[in-house]
Design an enzyme around this catalytic site. Structure first.
Site, PDB file in Angstrom:
ATOM      1  N   SER A  22       0.801  -1.222   0.000  1.00  9.00           N
ATOM      2  CA  SER A  22       0.000   0.000   0.000  1.00  9.00           C
ATOM      3  C   SER A  22       0.837   1.276   0.000  1.00  9.00           C
ATOM      4  O   SER A  22       0.511   2.229  -0.730  1.00  9.00           O
ATOM      5  CB  SER A  22      -0.962   0.000   1.191  1.00  9.00           C
ATOM      6  N   THR A  67      -5.887  -3.791   7.144  1.00  8.97           N
ATOM      7  CA  THR A  67      -5.659  -5.140   6.642  1.00  8.97           C
ATOM      8  C   THR A  67      -5.741  -6.125   7.804  1.00  8.97           C
ATOM      9  O   THR A  67      -6.011  -5.740   8.950  1.00  8.97           O
ATOM     10  CB  THR A  67      -4.317  -5.224   5.895  1.00  8.97           C
ATOM     11  N   LYS A  71      -9.940  -5.980  10.270  1.00  6.26           N
ATOM     12  CA  LYS A  71     -11.057  -5.464   9.468  1.00  6.26           C
ATOM     13  C   LYS A  71     -12.397  -5.505  10.207  1.00  6.26           C
ATOM     14  O   LYS A  71     -13.281  -4.698   9.928  1.00  6.26           O
ATOM     15  CB  LYS A  71     -11.165  -6.227   8.148  1.00  6.26           C
ATOM     16  N   GLY A 131     -12.330 -22.411  -1.917  1.00  4.72           N
ATOM     17  CA  GLY A 131     -11.849 -21.803  -0.684  1.00  4.72           C
ATOM     18  C   GLY A 131     -12.933 -20.999  -0.006  1.00  4.72           C
ATOM     19  O   GLY A 131     -13.874 -20.530  -0.652  1.00  4.72           O
ATOM     20  N   GLY A 133     -12.202 -18.538   2.808  1.00  8.21           N
ATOM     21  CA  GLY A 133     -11.538 -17.655   3.770  1.00  8.21           C
ATOM     22  C   GLY A 133     -12.196 -16.295   3.858  1.00  8.21           C
ATOM     23  O   GLY A 133     -13.298 -16.060   3.356  1.00  8.21           O
ATOM     24  N   GLY A 134     -11.477 -15.356   4.489  1.00  7.35           N
ATOM     25  CA  GLY A 134     -12.035 -14.045   4.786  1.00  7.35           C
ATOM     26  C   GLY A 134     -12.375 -13.207   3.577  1.00  7.35           C
ATOM     27  O   GLY A 134     -13.244 -12.332   3.647  1.00  7.35           O
ATOM     28  N   TYR A 228      -1.162 -12.744  -6.049  1.00 10.55           N
ATOM     29  CA  TYR A 228      -0.424 -11.935  -7.028  1.00 10.55           C
ATOM     30  C   TYR A 228       1.087 -12.144  -6.931  1.00 10.55           C
ATOM     31  O   TYR A 228       1.835 -11.591  -7.732  1.00 10.55           O
ATOM     32  CB  TYR A 228      -0.759 -10.448  -6.874  1.00 10.55           C
ATOM     33  N   GLY A 249      -4.185 -11.941  -8.861  1.00 10.96           N
ATOM     34  CA  GLY A 249      -4.802 -11.036  -7.911  1.00 10.96           C
ATOM     35  C   GLY A 249      -4.260  -9.616  -7.896  1.00 10.96           C
ATOM     36  O   GLY A 249      -4.715  -8.797  -7.088  1.00 10.96           O
TER      37      GLY A 249
END
Length: 284
Positions: A22, A67, A71, A131, A133-134, A228, A249
């Site tokens: 970021s 992050t 969150k 998957g 996940g979050g 990514y 990603g």
């Protein structure tokens, strides 16, 4: 760029935070636009989240990205939460409007913009998601808004799929399937960590009993990975060999950052900046 008393402060909080791209992304945007801000990464332990958000208000920090694993935790310290973030049950962007803290979630929209930019159409599509996940809830919520024909969710633990399906039905009225009825899909999405270090030689299907191989993937299908780094996972490599369109990603990361930056600065960024970021920040 000269830092003055008028320079706005932006940042990202997480635990850990050293891996975050970021700062590089937002610092590049500042150079392109000439906006007067600096962007910093803050390592915040879970027990200090409340203090961090109160500090944001006290110091007049204009905005922060949030992050893992914060969150959900940040939400109780905010004055306002956008309808989309409330629907998703998590916040990844906080904007300080003269002391009033407003929470947003740009994950789902960032993912969807990445699909659109790659020419992948979710409307009327039959979609397989691997998957649970979050990242799945914001992703599914935004895909559902695009009106796909069907979504099938598979995971190592079937109970998690069933629980997520119920959550999605309650929040959107869309029934996500948890049984693999056929292999007729238009889009296949990997949300697991398979293919990322230290699992570079792993496939997302390795832990999914219902899928024995990647042979159901074919040309005309789109295969998308949330990962990514590496640029091409084993899953995407196998999909490319079979003629499928592939997308990693990185664009999701870029677009969620662009949307957050537009919220921070209350303006739209120029067309084409995503391509500039991909080329000049990530060298891709």
């Amino acid at each position: 760029m000269e830092i003055t008393s008028k320079t706005k402060q932006l940042g990202v909080i997480g635990h850990p935070i050293g891996h975050s791209f970021s700062p590089a992304l937002h610092s590049f945007i500042a150079r392109v636009t000439g906006d007067d801000y600096v962007y910093t990464a803050f390592h915040v332990l879970p027990e200090n989240v409340g203090d961090a958000i109160r500090g944001m208000r006290a110091l007049g920090i204009r905005g922060i990205n949030v992050t893992a694993p914060h969150k959900l935790a940040v939400m109780e310290y905010l004055d306002e939460i956008s309808p989309q973030a409330a629907l998703l049950g998590s916040v990844n962007t906080i904007v300080n409007n003269n002391g009033r803290l407003c929470g947003y979630n740009t994950d789902g929209e960032g993912f969807y913009r990445a699909l659109v930019n790659a020419g992948i159409n979710a409307e009327g599509a039959k979609i397989l998601v691997m998957g649970c996940g979050g990242v799945v809830k914001p992703t599914l919520t935004r895909i559902i808004q695009a009106k796909p024909e069907s979504i099938t969710l598979v995971n190592r633990t079937k109970a998690k799929c069933e629980a997520m399906s119920e959550k999605m039905y309650k929040s959107t009225g869309f029934r996500v399937k948890t049984e693999l009825e056929s292999f007729d899909f238009d889009i296949v999405l990997n949300t697991t960590s398979a293919g990322m270090a230290p699992q570079l030689d792993a496939l997302p299907i390795d832990s999914i009993d219902e899928i024995e191989s990647c042979d159901f993937i074919h040309s005309g299908m789109a295969c998308v990975d949330m990962i990514y780094n590496p640029e091409e996972t084993l899953f995407l490599r196998e999909a490319r060999k079979r003629g499928a369109k592939t997308l990693n990603g990185l664009d999701m990361l870029i677009y969620q950052g662009i949307i957050a930056n537009e919220l921070f600065m209350n303006r739209k960024l120029p067309e084409g900046i995503a391509n500039q970021i991909r080329r000049e920040v990530f060298k891709r």
